[in-house]
Design an enzyme around this catalytic site. Structure first.
Site, PDB file in Angstrom:
ATOM      1  N   ASP A  45       0.841  -1.202   0.000  1.00 57.56           N
ATOM      2  CA  ASP A  45       0.000   0.000   0.000  1.00 57.56           C
ATOM      3  C   ASP A  45       0.879   1.255   0.000  1.00 57.56           C
ATOM      4  O   ASP A  45       0.358   2.375  -0.047  1.00 57.56           O
ATOM      5  CB  ASP A  45      -1.024  -0.006   1.153  1.00 57.56           C
ATOM      6  CG  ASP A  45      -0.383  -0.032   2.516  1.00 57.56           C
ATOM      7  OD1 ASP A  45       0.844  -0.189   2.624  1.00 57.56           O
ATOM      8  OD2 ASP A  45      -1.136   0.112   3.513  1.00 57.56           O
ATOM      9  N   SER A  46       2.212   1.076  -0.003  1.00 58.99           N
ATOM     10  CA  SER A  46       3.132   2.187  -0.305  1.00 58.99           C
ATOM     11  C   SER A  46       2.814   2.738  -1.697  1.00 58.99           C
ATOM     12  O   SER A  46       3.260   3.841  -2.041  1.00 58.99           O
ATOM     13  CB  SER A  46       4.584   1.717  -0.239  1.00 58.99           C
ATOM     14  OG  SER A  46       4.762   0.531  -0.983  1.00 58.99           O
ATOM     15  N   ASP A  84      -1.070  -6.055  -0.260  1.00 52.48           N
ATOM     16  CA  ASP A  84      -1.401  -5.431   1.023  1.00 52.48           C
ATOM     17  C   ASP A  84      -2.898  -5.198   1.146  1.00 52.48           C
ATOM     18  O   ASP A  84      -3.556  -4.787   0.179  1.00 52.48           O
ATOM     19  CB  ASP A  84      -0.718  -4.059   1.119  1.00 52.48           C
ATOM     20  CG  ASP A  84       0.528  -4.093   1.977  1.00 52.48           C
ATOM     21  OD1 ASP A  84       0.712  -5.062   2.744  1.00 52.48           O
ATOM     22  OD2 ASP A  84       1.329  -3.144   1.875  1.00 52.48           O
ATOM     23  N   LYS A 113      -1.237  -9.277   2.938  1.00 49.09           N
ATOM     24  CA  LYS A 113      -0.494  -8.816   4.116  1.00 49.09           C
ATOM     25  C   LYS A 113      -1.331  -7.784   4.847  1.00 49.09           C
ATOM     26  O   LYS A 113      -1.959  -6.934   4.219  1.00 49.09           O
ATOM     27  CB  LYS A 113       0.850  -8.209   3.695  1.00 49.09           C
ATOM     28  CG  LYS A 113       1.626  -7.610   4.871  1.00 49.09           C
ATOM     29  CD  LYS A 113       3.073  -7.329   4.522  1.00 49.09           C
ATOM     30  CE  LYS A 113       3.309  -6.043   3.782  1.00 49.09           C
ATOM     31  NZ  LYS A 113       2.847  -4.833   4.474  1.00 49.09           N
ATOM     32  N   GLU A 115      -1.397  -5.278   8.667  1.00 49.06           N
ATOM     33  CA  GLU A 115      -0.591  -4.743   9.762  1.00 49.06           C
ATOM     34  C   GLU A 115      -1.249  -5.023  11.100  1.00 49.06           C
ATOM     35  O   GLU A 115      -2.474  -4.936  11.223  1.00 49.06           O
ATOM     36  CB  GLU A 115      -0.426  -3.228   9.565  1.00 49.06           C
ATOM     37  CG  GLU A 115       0.319  -2.873   8.287  1.00 49.06           C
ATOM     38  CD  GLU A 115       0.478  -1.374   8.084  1.00 49.06           C
ATOM     39  OE1 GLU A 115       0.147  -0.583   9.006  1.00 49.06           O
ATOM     40  OE2 GLU A 115       0.941  -0.992   6.988  1.00 49.06           O
ATOM     41  N   GLU A 182       9.205  -4.356  10.597  1.00 55.86           N
ATOM     42  CA  GLU A 182       9.601  -3.044  10.069  1.00 55.86           C
ATOM     43  C   GLU A 182      10.019  -2.109  11.195  1.00 55.86           C
ATOM     44  O   GLU A 182       9.349  -2.038  12.236  1.00 55.86           O
ATOM     45  CB  GLU A 182       8.435  -2.417   9.272  1.00 55.86           C
ATOM     46  CG  GLU A 182       8.801  -1.014   8.766  1.00 55.86           C
ATOM     47  CD  GLU A 182       7.882  -0.447   7.688  1.00 55.86           C
ATOM     48  OE1 GLU A 182       6.937  -1.141   7.261  1.00 55.86           O
ATOM     49  OE2 GLU A 182       8.131   0.704   7.274  1.00 55.86           O
TER      50      GLU A 182
HETATM   51  O1  KIV Z   1       3.557  -1.059   1.585  1.00 55.35           O
HETATM   52  C1  KIV Z   1       4.710  -1.511   1.535  1.00 55.35           C
HETATM   53  O2  KIV Z   1       5.460  -1.289   0.577  1.00 55.35           O
HETATM   54  C2  KIV Z   1       5.154  -2.342   2.657  1.00 55.35           C
HETATM   55  C3  KIV Z   1       6.597  -2.736   2.714  1.00 55.35           C
HETATM   56  C4  KIV Z   1       7.522  -1.601   2.694  1.00 55.35           C
HETATM   57  C5  KIV Z   1       6.854  -3.674   3.816  1.00 55.35           C
HETATM   58  O3  KIV Z   1       4.369  -2.691   3.464  1.00 55.35           O
END
Ligand code: KIV
Length: 264
Positions: A45-46, A84, A113, A115, A182
Site C-alpha cells: 500500500d506504499s 497489502d 499482508k 498490519e 519493520e
Molecule cells: O507497503 C509496503 O510497501 C510495505 C513494505 C515496505 C513492507 O508494506
C-alpha cells in the site's frame, strides 16, 4: 522455471536461504523483477505514496489495490505475489476482512499482508481459516502513523520489546505464513526471528531477518525527496531517466525527431 509457493518460503527459512522481496505496482516492473529472480513481489500500500502521490498510505482503497494487484499478477510468472490489505479493509470486522482478502486473491494475489500484532490475530485467523495465506506486519506499521506519532522506530524500550515479541508470536499462532518486521532495533528483530518458525522479512530491522523487502523505487534510486537510513540505493536511475527525457524534448524542439526512419 518453477512457480514459488508458500512451501518454498517455509523451506527457505528451514534451509537458511534468504528470501528476497520487492514491491511492484504494475505489469512491466513485475515482469522485470520476476525475470531478475525475486522470490516474493509485494503490491504494497506504499502504492499510495510512491505511485498515487498521497502523503501516507491511509487513502489507498480496495479498488486501488485490486487494480494494481491485477496488473502485477499479469506481469509476473514465477514470484509469489502478496497484496497489502489497505487501511479500513480489515479493521471493521472479520467478515469484511475475509471478503476483501478474497478480492485480492481473485485479482491474482497468492497471499495478503495486513498490519498489526495481537490486536489483529483474530482477523488473521479468520482469513487463514478461509484458506487465504496471510503475511503479518509488526513494528513500525505505517497505517498506524498517527497512533505512533510519526514514522518512528518501535521496540526501543523494554516494555515495547516485550510487546513486539508477543505481537510476532500472536501473528504466528493465528496462522500467518510469514511476517514483516519493520522499523525496529536489529537485536530485537534477530530475537523475534529466532523465536518464530515462520520466516521474518525485514525492512529497517537489521541483517538477521530471514529475508528483506525494499520499495522498488527506493532501491533503484528513483526517489530523491526522501532517503531513509535503512535503504541502500542499488542503482541511480533518476538522473538517466531525466536525461533521456531531456534528450527527447531537445530532439522534438530541434526537429531531429521523428526522422525519415520513424515515418511511414
Ligand atoms: O507497503 C509496503 O510497501 C510495505 C513494505 C515496505 C513492507 O508494506
Amino acid at each position: 522455471m518453477r512457480k514459488t509457493t508458500i512451501l518454498d518460503l517455509a523451506r527457505m527459512k528451514a534451509d537458511g536461504s534468504r528470501i528476497v522481496m520487492i514491491t511492484a505496482y504494475d505489469a512491466l516492473f513485475a515482469r522485470i523483477l520476476d525475470e531478475a529472480g525475486v522470490d516474493v513481489l509485494l503490491v504494497g500500500d506504499s502504492l499510495g505514496q510512491v505511485v498515487l502521490g498521497h502523503p501516507d498510505t491511509l487513502n489507498v482503497t480496495m479498488d486501488d489495490m485490486v487494480r494494481h494487484t491485477g496488473a502485477a499478477a499479469r506481469g509476473r510468472k514465477r514470484a509469489f505475489l502478496v497484496a497489502d490489505m489497505p487501511f479500513l479493509s480489515y479493521q471493521a470486522g472479520q467478515a469484511d476482512a475475509v471478503r476483501n482478502a478474497g478480492r485480492l486473491l481473485q485479482a491474482g494475489a497468492e497471499g495478503v499482508k495486513l498490519e498489526g500484532g495481537r490486536n489483529a490475530a483474530a482477523t488473521i485467523r479468520a482469513i487463514a481459516n478461509a484458506d487465504i495465506p496471510v503475511m503479518g506486519h509488526v513494528g513500525l506499521t505505517p497505517q498506524s502513523v498517527h497512533r505512533m506519532g510519526g514514522y518512528r522506530v518501535q521496540g526501543k524500550t523494554e516494555l515495547q520489546r516485550e510487546r513486539l515479541l508477543d505481537d510476532a508470536a500472536a501473528v504466528q499462532e493465528a496462522g500467518a505464513f510469514a511476517v514483516v518486521l519493520e522499523g525496529m532495533p536489529a537485536p530485537l528483530a534477530e530475537e523475534i526471528t529466532k523465536s518464530l518458525s515462520i520466516p521474518t522479512i525485514g525492512i529497517g530491522a537489521g541483517p538477521h531477518c530471514d529475508g528483506q523487502v525494499l520499495v522498488m523505487q527506493d532501491l533503484l534510486g528513483l526517489i530523491d525527496e526522501f532517503r531513509p537510513k535503512f535503504v541502500r540505493r542499488f542503482g541511480e536511475l533518476r538522473r538517466p531517466v531525466a536525461e533521456a527525457v531531456e534528450a527527447y524534448a531537445a530532439a522534438v524542439r530541434e526537429g531531429t525527431f521523428p526522422g525519415k526512419e520513424h515515418s511511414f
